[in-house]
Motif scaffolding. Structure first.
Motif, short mmCIF file in Angstrom:
data_model
loop_
_atom_site.label_atom_id
_atom_site.label_comp_id
_atom_site.label_asym_id
_atom_site.label_seq_id
_atom_site.Cartn_x
_atom_site.Cartn_y
_atom_site.Cartn_z
N VAL A 1 0.83 -1.20 0.00
CA VAL A 1 0.00 0.00 0.00
C VAL A 1 0.87 1.25 0.00
N GLU A 2 0.54 2.19 -0.87
CA GLU A 2 1.23 3.49 -0.90
C GLU A 2 0.21 4.61 -0.75
N VAL A 3 0.49 5.53 0.15
CA VAL A 3 -0.36 6.71 0.35
C VAL A 3 0.54 7.93 0.26
N ALA A 4 0.10 8.92 -0.52
CA ALA A 4 0.96 10.09 -0.74
C ALA A 4 0.14 11.36 -0.94
N LEU A 5 0.73 12.46 -0.50
CA LEU A 5 0.22 13.79 -0.80
C LEU A 5 0.92 14.27 -2.06
N PHE A 6 0.16 14.76 -3.03
CA PHE A 6 0.77 15.18 -4.28
C PHE A 6 0.35 16.60 -4.64
N ALA A 7 1.18 17.25 -5.42
CA ALA A 7 0.88 18.56 -5.96
C ALA A 7 1.38 18.60 -7.40
N THR A 8 0.49 18.87 -8.34
CA THR A 8 0.89 19.06 -9.73
C THR A 8 0.86 20.56 -10.03
N ASN A 9 1.80 20.99 -10.86
CA ASN A 9 1.98 22.43 -11.14
C ASN A 9 2.11 23.18 -9.81
N LEU A 10 3.08 22.76 -9.04
CA LEU A 10 3.25 23.22 -7.66
C LEU A 10 3.26 24.74 -7.54
N PHE A 11 3.95 25.43 -8.44
CA PHE A 11 4.08 26.88 -8.35
C PHE A 11 3.07 27.62 -9.24
N ASN A 12 2.04 26.89 -9.66
CA ASN A 12 0.91 27.48 -10.35
C ASN A 12 1.34 28.24 -11.61
N GLU A 13 2.16 27.60 -12.44
CA GLU A 13 2.55 28.17 -13.73
C GLU A 13 1.29 28.53 -14.52
N ASP A 14 1.23 29.77 -15.02
CA ASP A 14 -0.01 30.22 -15.68
C ASP A 14 0.19 30.59 -17.15
N ALA A 15 1.30 30.16 -17.76
CA ALA A 15 1.47 30.41 -19.19
C ALA A 15 0.40 29.64 -19.95
N PRO A 16 -0.40 30.31 -20.79
CA PRO A 16 -1.49 29.61 -21.48
C PRO A 16 -0.97 28.61 -22.50
N ASN A 17 -1.75 27.53 -22.71
CA ASN A 17 -1.41 26.57 -23.74
C ASN A 17 -1.60 27.15 -25.14
N LEU A 18 -2.55 28.07 -25.27
CA LEU A 18 -2.81 28.71 -26.56
C LEU A 18 -3.38 30.10 -26.30
N ILE A 19 -2.87 31.08 -27.04
CA ILE A 19 -3.35 32.45 -26.89
C ILE A 19 -4.44 32.70 -27.93
N GLY A 20 -5.64 33.01 -27.45
CA GLY A 20 -6.77 33.30 -28.34
C GLY A 20 -6.87 34.80 -28.61
N PRO A 21 -7.83 35.21 -29.43
CA PRO A 21 -8.80 34.33 -30.11
C PRO A 21 -8.21 33.64 -31.33
N LEU A 22 -8.77 32.46 -31.67
CA LEU A 22 -8.35 31.71 -32.83
C LEU A 22 -9.55 30.93 -33.34
N GLY A 23 -10.05 31.27 -34.53
CA GLY A 23 -11.20 30.58 -35.07
C GLY A 23 -12.40 30.70 -34.14
N THR A 24 -12.92 29.54 -33.75
CA THR A 24 -14.07 29.52 -32.83
C THR A 24 -13.65 29.63 -31.37
N ILE A 25 -12.33 29.67 -31.11
CA ILE A 25 -11.82 29.82 -29.74
C ILE A 25 -11.77 31.31 -29.43
N SER A 26 -12.56 31.77 -28.48
CA SER A 26 -12.68 33.20 -28.23
C SER A 26 -11.69 33.73 -27.21
N GLU A 27 -11.04 32.86 -26.46
CA GLU A 27 -10.11 33.31 -25.43
C GLU A 27 -8.99 32.30 -25.25
N ASN A 28 -8.05 32.61 -24.35
CA ASN A 28 -6.92 31.72 -24.13
C ASN A 28 -7.38 30.34 -23.66
N ILE A 29 -6.62 29.32 -24.06
CA ILE A 29 -6.75 28.00 -23.45
C ILE A 29 -5.69 27.94 -22.35
#
Length: 222
Positions: free
Chosen positions: A179-207
């Motif tokens: 048995v393994e039990v663990a506390l985890f944190a993903t994106n620990l420092f809350n990186e906020d660089a968007p995956n895609l900068i909108g608008p693009l086509g039908t995407i109206s804002e950043n992803i």
């Protein structure tokens, strides 16, 4: 074949083709405590599938166009510094780019979303706390350089940037038998660089990048 404002939109499209030529080497040193991996490769990508915006609509049609080629390098290392401590690192580089112009790409444009450089590192420490309990401490760092999406046609920005990002994940816990039990944190420092900068086509804002997530996990090995 349909034609919209000088752009031919075929009724269907073909599978793309890619040829990869690779030369690599792998070494185990110091009784397996150090493992090194290195490879260099060349990609030849034919009949690349591209999205073409249909003029006067918000629809995108898939077409086969263009040819991509380029070199790349992959490196990795794993070092077991002690029985319970392991370090790993990776590095990747490529220069994939179009060498034939298409409806939306010029010669020299990079592949959409392809990162030129990336690297990572991790530390995994699992000390024996008692005869039955093993500690778990793992930290992972991942870097992806900037990339772009290029659309040199119709009424959209020619280059939509994708910024680089640095992510750190953390995992702390204990293993008791199976048995393994663990506390985890993903994106620990809350990186906020968007995956895609909108608008693009039908995407109206950043992803946006997935924000920091903190939780507890448990698993059992059978």
């Amino acid at each position: 074949m349909a034609r919209y404002e000088g752009i031919d939109i075929p009724p269907s499209y073909d599978s793309d083709e890619i040829w990869t030529y690779e030369l690599g080497t792998k070494h185990r040193l110091f009784g397996g405590k150090l493992i090194l991996d290195a490879s260099v490769y060349r990609n030849e990508w034919l009949k690349v599938q591209s999205y073409t915006f249909v003029p006067g609509t918000t629809l995108a049609a898939v077409t086969n166009s263009g040819h991509v080629q380029g070199w790349g390098v992959d490196l990795s290392a794993m070092a077991r510094l002690a029985r319970d401590l392991t370090l790993t690192a990776t590095y990747g580089w490529n220069n994939l780019k179009f060498d034939e112009a298409t409806v939306d790409k010029a010669v020299g444009d990079p592949v959409d979303g392809a990162v030129r450089e990336s690297w990572s590192a991790s530390l995994d420490y699992r000390p024996a706390l008692t005869a039955d309990i093993t500690g778990i401490f793992r930290i992972d760092y991942q870097h992806a350089g900037p990339s772009q999406i290029t659309l040199r046609s119709f009424n959209v920005p020619e280059v939509i940037p994708r910024p680089g990002r640095d992510l750190i994940n953390l995992r702390v816990g204990a293993g008791i038998g199976a048995v393994e039990v663990a506390l985890f944190a993903t994106n620990l420092f809350n990186e906020d660089a968007p995956n895609l900068i909108g608008p693009l086509g039908t995407i109206s804002e950043n992803i946006e990048q997935r924000p920091r997530v903190i939780g507890i996990s448990a698993n059992v090995k059978f």
